[in-house]
Design an enzyme around this catalytic site. Structure first.
Site, PDB file in Angstrom:
ATOM      1  N   ASP A 135      -9.284   2.980  -5.294  1.00 21.17           N
ATOM      2  CA  ASP A 135      -8.457   2.879  -4.086  1.00 21.17           C
ATOM      3  C   ASP A 135      -7.301   3.857  -4.219  1.00 21.17           C
ATOM      4  OD1 ASP A 135      -7.003   1.919  -1.812  1.00 21.17           O
ATOM      5  OD2 ASP A 135      -7.905  -0.045  -2.038  1.00 21.17           O
TER       6      ASP A 135
ATOM      7  N   ASN B 116      -6.157   6.398   7.467  1.00 23.21           N
ATOM      8  CA  ASN B 116      -5.798   5.586   6.319  1.00 23.21           C
ATOM      9  C   ASN B 116      -4.711   6.243   5.482  1.00 23.21           C
ATOM     10  OD1 ASN B 116      -5.850   3.590   4.372  1.00 23.21           O
ATOM     11  ND2 ASN B 116      -7.707   4.319   3.374  1.00 23.21           N
TER      12      ASN B 116
ATOM     13  N   GLU C 227       0.843  -1.199   0.000  1.00 22.82           N
ATOM     14  CA  GLU C 227       0.000   0.000   0.000  1.00 22.82           C
ATOM     15  C   GLU C 227       0.875   1.244   0.000  1.00 22.82           C
ATOM     16  OE1 GLU C 227      -2.859   1.207  -0.274  1.00 22.82           O
ATOM     17  OE2 GLU C 227      -4.445  -0.188   0.269  1.00 22.82           O
TER      18      GLU C 227
ATOM     19  N   ASN D  61     -10.020   6.798   0.312  1.00 18.93           N
ATOM     20  CA  ASN D  61      -8.797   6.036   0.087  1.00 18.93           C
ATOM     21  C   ASN D  61      -7.737   6.962  -0.494  1.00 18.93           C
ATOM     22  OD1 ASN D  61      -8.046   3.258   0.726  1.00 18.93           O
ATOM     23  ND2 ASN D  61     -10.049   2.705  -0.060  1.00 18.93           N
TER      24      ASN D  61
END
Length: 275
Positions: free
Chosen positions: A188, A98, A15, A141
């Site tokens: 995302d 996040n 990520e 995101n």
């Protein structure tokens, strides 16, 4: 687009990819590692983070690495001796955090929220203060800021869209609007290119997609597993890096499966903006 290549395998969930000082850096969720890999596939663990998921990375203009420790509600900063210290405490604004993007002025935008509630975006200014600057976001995101520091784009994974905000002189987000409606998509991680398009990863649809403002799809790269995020880097910032892994639901994220990969392809336009 060129042929798809595999750069790295055996990851948990890659990520927050960032091209930095000639290598791709990323968070390896489930392993507590921040990893850097070069174009030959040589990789090393750069930082160990005292959390599992989520944690995302970016850099301040002075070169200091920032790490979002999502469950703890902390924005950490790596000191010259490698120690991670608290840069800002976000725990009073939301329960979990996040993604992060630092713009060219040193403003730090971090998104998150609470489970079952709409998401938010917070701003941490260069003086270290934090405040809420946007809310009502459907599972925020990836985020990106345009090269002129005037627009922030955020992926709303449960809203099936990319949403844009104007950024004012003090970092506030104004004039919210749909930048691209993406029917059936779950965008995302994202990045920007020099032709004004956005690349986004899409986990349930197992693809990485290039779209222009208004929603026109320009390219689609189909994968055999979910694409969690993407980043333009490499020579002339024209290599597209895709973070891919098999997705079996949140309940299986910590089961130790190492299906994560870094995939690459040559892109039609170089990366710009932040990250």
């Amino acid at each position: 687009m060129s042929e798809l290549q595999t750069l790295l395998t055996g990851l948990g969930f890659g990520e927050s990819p960032r091209w930095h000082e000639g290598r791709l850096w990323f968070s390896n969720w489930g392993t507590q590692e921040v990893v850097a890999v070069d174009l030959a596939g040589t990789n090393e663990v750069m930082v160990r983070v005292p959390t599992t998921i989520p944690f995302c990375i970016d850099w301040l203009p002075d070169g200091c690495l920032l790490v979002v420790s999502g469950r703890e509600g902390l924005l950490l900063r790596r000191e010259s001796n490698g120690e991670l210290v608290t840069h800002a405490d976000l725990s009073g604004l939301a329960g979990i955090w996040n993604e992060i993007v630092v713009d060219g002025r040193g403003n730090v935008y971090i998104n998150g929220g609470d489970f079952g509630a709409p998401g938010i975006i917070a701003l941490v200014t260069p003086d270290g203060s934090a405040r809420l600057v946007a809310d009502g976001i459907a599972f925020p995101n990836g985020m990106a800021v345009t090269p002129d520091n005037k627009t922030l784009i955020v992926a709303e994974s449960h809203g099936n869209c990319l949403t844009a905000f104007d950024i004012d002189a003090v970092g506030n987000l104004l004039n919210r609007r749909v930048w691209a409606a993406l029917e059936g998509a779950a965008p995302d991680g994202i990045c920007l290119d020099a032709e004004g398009a956005v690349w986004y990863g899409d986990v349930p649809n197992k693809r990485c997609v290039r779209v222009r403002e208004g929603g026109e799809i320009l390219q689609t790269i189909h994968l055999d597993r979910g694409c969690f995020a993407c980043m333009l880097g490499g020579i002339n910032k024209q290599t597209l890096f895709m973070m891919a892994a098999e997705w079996r639901g949140f309940e299986h994220m910590a089961d130790g499966a190492r299906t994560g990969q870094v995939l690459t392809a040559q892109a039609p336009a170089p990366g710009v903006g932040w990250p």
